[in-house]
Scaffold this motif. Structure first.
Motif, PDB file in Angstrom:
ATOM      1  N   PHE A  92       0.814  -1.225   0.000  1.00 21.57           N
ATOM      2  CA  PHE A  92       0.000   0.000   0.000  1.00 21.57           C
ATOM      3  C   PHE A  92       0.847   1.275   0.000  1.00 21.57           C
ATOM      4  O   PHE A  92       0.299   2.376   0.030  1.00 21.57           O
ATOM      5  CB  PHE A  92      -0.923   0.015   1.223  1.00 21.57           C
ATOM      6  CG  PHE A  92      -2.095  -0.928   1.119  1.00 21.57           C
ATOM      7  CD1 PHE A  92      -2.285  -1.730   0.011  1.00 21.57           C
ATOM      8  CD2 PHE A  92      -3.033  -1.005   2.142  1.00 21.57           C
ATOM      9  CE1 PHE A  92      -3.362  -2.604  -0.084  1.00 21.57           C
ATOM     10  CE2 PHE A  92      -4.121  -1.868   2.063  1.00 21.57           C
ATOM     11  CZ  PHE A  92      -4.276  -2.673   0.949  1.00 21.57           C
ATOM     12  N   LYS A  93       2.161   1.128  -0.024  1.00 23.59           N
ATOM     13  CA  LYS A  93       3.052   2.282   0.103  1.00 23.59           C
ATOM     14  C   LYS A  93       2.809   3.331  -0.981  1.00 23.59           C
ATOM     15  O   LYS A  93       2.821   4.536  -0.711  1.00 23.59           O
ATOM     16  CB  LYS A  93       4.502   1.812   0.069  1.00 23.59           C
ATOM     17  CG  LYS A  93       5.512   2.930   0.280  1.00 23.59           C
ATOM     18  CD  LYS A  93       6.939   2.375   0.282  1.00 23.59           C
ATOM     19  CE  LYS A  93       7.943   3.497   0.486  1.00 23.59           C
ATOM     20  NZ  LYS A  93       9.346   2.979   0.476  1.00 23.59           N
ATOM     21  N   ASP A  94       2.607   2.892  -2.213  1.00 26.17           N
ATOM     22  CA  ASP A  94       2.477   3.824  -3.344  1.00 26.17           C
ATOM     23  C   ASP A  94       1.059   3.869  -3.909  1.00 26.17           C
ATOM     24  O   ASP A  94       0.866   4.068  -5.111  1.00 26.17           O
ATOM     25  CB  ASP A  94       3.459   3.419  -4.455  1.00 26.17           C
ATOM     26  CG  ASP A  94       4.907   3.473  -3.997  1.00 26.17           C
ATOM     27  OD1 ASP A  94       5.268   4.439  -3.302  1.00 26.17           O
ATOM     28  OD2 ASP A  94       5.668   2.539  -4.334  1.00 26.17           O
ATOM     29  N   THR A  95       0.065   3.678  -3.055  1.00 25.39           N
ATOM     30  CA  THR A  95      -1.318   3.665  -3.542  1.00 25.39           C
ATOM     31  C   THR A  95      -1.978   5.043  -3.540  1.00 25.39           C
ATOM     32  O   THR A  95      -3.111   5.186  -3.990  1.00 25.39           O
ATOM     33  CB  THR A  95      -2.171   2.698  -2.701  1.00 25.39           C
ATOM     34  OG1 THR A  95      -2.014   3.004  -1.306  1.00 25.39           O
ATOM     35  CG2 THR A  95      -1.740   1.258  -2.934  1.00 25.39           C
ATOM     36  N   TRP A  98      -5.849   6.291  -2.981  1.00 22.38           N
ATOM     37  CA  TRP A  98      -6.628   5.066  -2.768  1.00 22.38           C
ATOM     38  C   TRP A  98      -6.403   4.466  -1.379  1.00 22.38           C
ATOM     39  O   TRP A  98      -7.187   3.632  -0.923  1.00 22.38           O
ATOM     40  CB  TRP A  98      -6.255   4.003  -3.816  1.00 22.38           C
ATOM     41  CG  TRP A  98      -6.887   4.196  -5.156  1.00 22.38           C
ATOM     42  CD1 TRP A  98      -6.328   4.793  -6.252  1.00 22.38           C
ATOM     43  CD2 TRP A  98      -8.189   3.776  -5.558  1.00 22.38           C
ATOM     44  NE1 TRP A  98      -7.196   4.772  -7.297  1.00 22.38           N
ATOM     45  CE2 TRP A  98      -8.360   4.148  -6.906  1.00 22.38           C
ATOM     46  CE3 TRP A  98      -9.234   3.110  -4.918  1.00 22.38           C
ATOM     47  CZ2 TRP A  98      -9.521   3.887  -7.616  1.00 22.38           C
ATOM     48  CZ3 TRP A  98     -10.399   2.842  -5.625  1.00 22.38           C
ATOM     49  CH2 TRP A  98     -10.540   3.233  -6.950  1.00 22.38           C
ATOM     50  N   LYS A  99      -5.316   4.863  -0.712  1.00 14.75           N
ATOM     51  CA  LYS A  99      -4.932   4.199   0.535  1.00 14.75           C
ATOM     52  C   LYS A  99      -6.033   4.214   1.603  1.00 14.75           C
ATOM     53  O   LYS A  99      -6.315   3.161   2.200  1.00 14.75           O
ATOM     54  CB  LYS A  99      -3.655   4.814   1.096  1.00 14.75           C
ATOM     55  CG  LYS A  99      -3.133   4.073   2.329  1.00 14.75           C
ATOM     56  CD  LYS A  99      -1.850   4.677   2.859  1.00 14.75           C
ATOM     57  CE  LYS A  99      -0.704   4.420   1.913  1.00 14.75           C
ATOM     58  NZ  LYS A  99       0.590   4.913   2.474  1.00 14.75           N
ATOM     59  N   ILE A 103      -7.704   0.699   3.101  1.00 14.66           N
ATOM     60  CA  ILE A 103      -7.697   0.343   4.523  1.00 14.66           C
ATOM     61  C   ILE A 103      -9.106   0.023   4.988  1.00 14.66           C
ATOM     62  O   ILE A 103      -9.344  -0.966   5.678  1.00 14.66           O
ATOM     63  CB  ILE A 103      -7.087   1.484   5.357  1.00 14.66           C
ATOM     64  CG1 ILE A 103      -5.606   1.670   5.003  1.00 14.66           C
ATOM     65  CG2 ILE A 103      -7.247   1.212   6.854  1.00 14.66           C
ATOM     66  CD1 ILE A 103      -4.977   2.895   5.614  1.00 14.66           C
ATOM     67  N   GLY A 126      -2.298   1.899  -6.850  1.00 11.55           N
ATOM     68  CA  GLY A 126      -3.526   2.388  -6.240  1.00 11.55           C
ATOM     69  C   GLY A 126      -4.768   2.013  -7.020  1.00 11.55           C
ATOM     70  O   GLY A 126      -5.737   1.493  -6.461  1.00 11.55           O
TER      71      GLY A 126
END
Length: 234
Positions: A92-95, A98-99, A103, A126
C-alpha cells in the motif's frame, strides 16, 4: 484504466463475486427476517462493510443489546485486521489517494486476493488494488441488497447457506496455491488453526482466543520460515 485491464481485474475477483453473492444474500434475508427495512442491508454494507460483523450486529440489535456491547464485540472480531494491515504496508506504500479506501475495504477475502496478485505493467498500484477492493465491496452490497429485497417479499429458509463462506475460502486457497506453487503458507495456516482448535477444546487455550492465537502463531511461524529460507539461499 482501459477496458482490457478492468476486465482482467473482474476475472481476478470472480471467486469473490460468487462467494459474496452467496453469503451476502443470507445477510440481507436476515435483516428482513429481523423486521428491519430492506435498505438497512445495503446501507450497512456500504458504511460498515464487514461480513461477520454485520451478521453479529443484526443479531445483537434484534436481541436488544446496547451499543457499547456491540462495539466491544466488533472490536474483538475485527482485531485480526491489525495483522492484515501490517503485512500490506509495503503493497500500500504507493497507492496514493486510494490508501484510505483500501484500509477501509480490507476484508478477509480481499486480503487473500491482494496477497496473491502483483500489479500488471502499465498500471498504478492504487488503481489496481483499489479496483479490486471496490469490486468486492460492490459484490457484497449487491448480494445483501438482493437478499433484503427478496426477504421483504417472500419467506425464505436460511438452512445450509452458512457453508458458503467456508467454500469461498477453499476456492481462494486453491487458486493461491495454483498460482504461487508455494505450499508453506497454507500448511502453516492449517497447522496453526488445528493446533488452536485442539488447545481450546482441551481447555488449555481460553475460550474465544482461538483466532487470535492462530493468527499470532501463524505469523510467527511464517516469519521464521522466511528467515530460514533466506538463510539457506545465502
Amino acid at each position: 484504466m482501459n477496458k482490457s485491464n478492468f476486465f482482467k481485474i473482474v476475472k481476478i475477483t470472480l471467486p469473490i463475486f460468487f462467494g459474496y453473492i452467496s453469503i451476502g444474500i443470507p445477510f440481507g434475508l436476515m435483516v428482513a427476517n429481523a423486521g428491519y427495512a430492506w435498505w438497512l442491508a445495503p446501507l450497512m454494507s456500504i458504511v460498515m462493510y464487514t461480513g461477520t460483523g454485520q451478521y453479529i450486529a443484526i443479531g445483537m440489535f434484534a436481541a436488544g443489546a446496547n451499543l457499547a456491547s456491540i462495539m466491544v464485540i466488533q472490536a474483538l472480531v475485527g482485531i485480526r485486521h491489525i495483522f492484515y494491515g501490517l503485512s500490506l504496508i509495503t503493497k500500500f506504500k504507493d497507492t496514493g489517494r486510494w490508501k484510505p479506501y483500501l484500509i477501509f475495504a480490507l476484508t478477509d477475502e480481499t486480503y487473500a486476493v491482494l496477497c496473491s496478485v502483483e500489479v500488471p505493467p502499465g498500471l498504478k498500484a492504487g488503481s489496481f488494488y483499489g479496483t479490486i477492493a471496490a469490486l468486492d465491496h460492490f459484490y457484497w452490497t449487491l448480494g445483501a441488497t438482493i437478499g433484503a429485497v427478496a426477504g421483504s417479499l417472500i419467506n425464505v429458509s436460511l438452512e445450509g447457506v452458512d457453508f458458503a463462506l467456508t467454500a469461498l475460502f477453499a476456492v481462494i486457497l486453491v487458486e493461491q496455491i495454483s498460482s504461487s506453487k508455494d505450499f508453506v503458507p497454507p500448511a502453516i495456516g492449517i497447522a496453526t488453526a488445528v493446533t488452536a482448535a485442539v488447545l481450546e477444546r482441551c481447555g488449555i487455550l481460553p475460550e474465544g482466543n482461538m483466532l487470535l492465537f492462530a493468527l499470532a502463531s501463524g505469523i510467527a511461524a511464517l516469519i521464521f520460515a522466511k528467515q530460514f529460507q533466506r538463510g539457506k539461499e545465502k
